[in-house]
Design an enzyme around this catalytic site. Structure first.
Site, PDB file in Angstrom:
ATOM      1  N   GLU A  11     -62.188 -19.920  12.659  1.00  0.00           N
ATOM      2  CA  GLU A  11     -62.089 -18.474  12.467  1.00  0.00           C
ATOM      3  C   GLU A  11     -63.332 -18.001  11.726  1.00  0.00           C
ATOM      4  O   GLU A  11     -63.585 -18.415  10.583  1.00  0.00           O
ATOM      5  CB  GLU A  11     -60.826 -18.126  11.674  1.00  0.00           C
ATOM      6  N   GLU A  61     -69.079  -9.687  14.176  1.00  0.00           N
ATOM      7  CA  GLU A  61     -69.441 -11.098  14.193  1.00  0.00           C
ATOM      8  C   GLU A  61     -70.036 -11.497  15.546  1.00  0.00           C
ATOM      9  O   GLU A  61     -70.987 -12.289  15.609  1.00  0.00           O
ATOM     10  CB  GLU A  61     -68.206 -11.934  13.849  1.00  0.00           C
ATOM     11  N   ASP A  76     -56.797 -12.313  11.298  1.00  0.00           N
ATOM     12  CA  ASP A  76     -56.160 -13.618  11.116  1.00  0.00           C
ATOM     13  C   ASP A  76     -54.812 -13.670  11.840  1.00  0.00           C
ATOM     14  O   ASP A  76     -54.481 -14.674  12.477  1.00  0.00           O
ATOM     15  CB  ASP A  76     -55.969 -13.900   9.624  1.00  0.00           C
TER      16      ASP A  76
END
Length: 493
Positions: A290, A321, A475
């Site tokens: 992750e 990201e 998450d």
């Protein structure tokens, strides 16, 4: 003329009836009306059709995980109004400026404004321990401040533990407050327990919230901490050592981004040790990595090209990201400074394909293990997988989108009155040639396309209009996507 008008009125009433009485609007009606995709998305009940389709189509895989080990960043999150806290700290609004590392309240203010103006998430290390502790005390005492389980690993562990048949091992710096808040189903190795907790401050802002001349285009958060235990990934060796006894069939790794703020000398050495430790994990056990917000291109390149990414099976990441990966590795659309509005599906598809071709196993002769990327942004999610390695990915991507809708609104199921569709209903498979024009079908809300040996599954997110909490959504999305994913047994890692 009046007959046509009457027929149109009757058809409109029929469509309204189907939307209200039966959420699965028959495709033939949509085809008969022949509305363009964008105007379809504006019809009342469009969200209802997608939500109902999710409930029908999201099914668990035949072969499910029984034991998942998660590590290694864990902390206590202090969630507070960003604007409110900064005002309490007596800093004035001004111009935004990004900082790779925060050294003062002024740096904090400038970085917060920089990302608030973009409605983007970010995470930074605060170098001054004493100043951080003063800010942390002010945050904990601020009216309305809340304490939660924090850290990607702990949050993923909490989500996984909501499935009663799944055993979860969590390894990370677990202090007394965090241990108290963890799900009873989570096993924490004794070596992971420590006397004090690590605290992270989460400054949240709402869509349309204003501070000075800055207005947030959407709800999001800015995270910062002075966290040495997580920053040095001090629990990694304990984590890997505990796997031999636990014998997981899936490993989830997070926290690499925390090392970035520790300086090049530390992260270069620690990254080598991390790779050595990860390499000790049994080859047949898939590893999901992750990712989180980073700013150092050299560090990202080390993760991507030389070190970690080739030895993991799956990664989860968001739009910031993804673009930073392209910029650091000089990949497709690296000249794009930032996304404007909803990230273009074709550009996202180009970067995902590049990662799997350059750093994954899209070529069967490659020695890399990476075969799966779970991309999530506010409006839609994409699962990109190398053909032959993963199953149930349509259900997995929908499950991730559904949990984004429910968790943001603080609900157990989707409430269609509280969400809205922001995803494009027409898009292209690539930003370059050859490109295929694709569209969203609300009754079957997963659009699938292939490029070479890679398959893409896209589903829209029903975006919460008034989100209660944005922290940990990524998450939860990745965890839910993994729960519904199936590793095909004939393909060894």
């Amino acid at each position: 003329m009046w007959r046509k008008a009457a027929a149109a009125a009757l058809l409109a009433l029929a469509v309204g009836y189907f939307y209200q009485a039966g959420p699965d609007l028959p495709e033939q009606i949509l085809q008969y009306i022949n509305l363009p995709a964008q105007s379809q998305s504006d019809q009342p009940g469009f969200e209802r059709v997608i939500s109902a389709a999710w409930e029908t189509l999201i099914t668990l895989p035949t072969r499910q995980w029984s034991k998942v080990a998660v590590g290694v960043n864990a902390c206590v999150d202090v969630v507070v109004s960003g604007v409110g806290l900064l005002q309490a700290l007596a800093v004035d609004p001004g111009t935004g400026l990004d900082h790779e590392v925060l050294h003062s309240k002024e740096d904090l203010k400038e970085a917060f404004i920089h990302y608030m103006r973009r409605g983007a998430a970010a995470e930074r290390f605060f170098s001054d321990k004493e100043v951080f502790q003063r800010i942390a005390r002010a945050a904990a005492e601020y009216p309305g401040a809340k304490l939660y389980v924090g850290g990607n690993a702990a949050l993923i562990g909490q989500k996984l533990a909501s499935y009663p048949d799944l055993m979860v091992l969590l390894c990370g710096p677990v202090g007394p407050k965090l241990h108290e808040m963890l799900d009873e189903q989570i096993v924490v190795p004794p070596d992971s327990l420590q006397e004090t907790d690590e605290y992270h401050l989460i400054l949240e802002y709402k869509a349309g919230e204003q501070w000075g001349s800055t207005q947030a285009p959407q709800a999001n958060r800015f995270i910062f901490s002075h966290d040495v235990s997580n920053g040095e990934m001090s629990s990694l060796e304990t984590f890997v050592a505990s796997l031999e006894e636990f014998q997981p069939d899936l490993v989830v790794l997070s926290g690499l981004h925390m090392m970035e703020g520790q300086g090049r000398q530390l992260w270069e050495e620690r990254l080598k040790e991390a790779v050595a430790a990860i390499s000790d994990i049994r080859a047949e056990v898939p590893i999901h990595l992750e990712l989180a917000s980073m700013t150092d291109k050299d560090y990202m390149n080390s993760i991507m090209q030389e070190q970690v990414m080739p030895i993991v099976s799956s990664i989860g990441l968001n739009e910031q990201e993804l673009l930073f990966l392209a910029q650091a590795g000089e990949g497709p659309h690296a000249d794009l400074a930032s996304w404007k509005g909803v990230p273009d599906v074709g550009r996202v598809s180009d970067i995902l394909l590049w990662i799997l071709e350059q750093h994954g196993r899209s070529d069967p002769s490659s020695e890399a293990d990476l075969t799966r990327i779970h991309f999530h942004t506010l409006a839609y999610h994409i699962l990109a997988t190398v053909e032959g390695y993963w199953g149930n990915q349509a259900a997995a991507v929908m499950a991730g989108a559904r949990v984004a809708s429910t968790q943001a609104c603080g609900l157990r199921s989707v409430d269609v009155s509280k969400v809205e569709l922001q995803a494009p209903t027409e898009f292209h498979s690539s930003n370059a040639e050859p490109q295929v024009k694709l569209s969203l079908n609300p009754a079957d809300p997963v659009t699938v396309w292939r490029r070479g040996n890679v398959t893409f599954h896209l589903t829209p997110v029903l975006v919460c209009k008034q989100p209660l909490r944005t922290v940990g959504l990524g998450d939860a999305i990745s965890a839910e996507g993994l729960i519904y994913s199936e590793l095909k047994p004939q393909q060894p890692f």
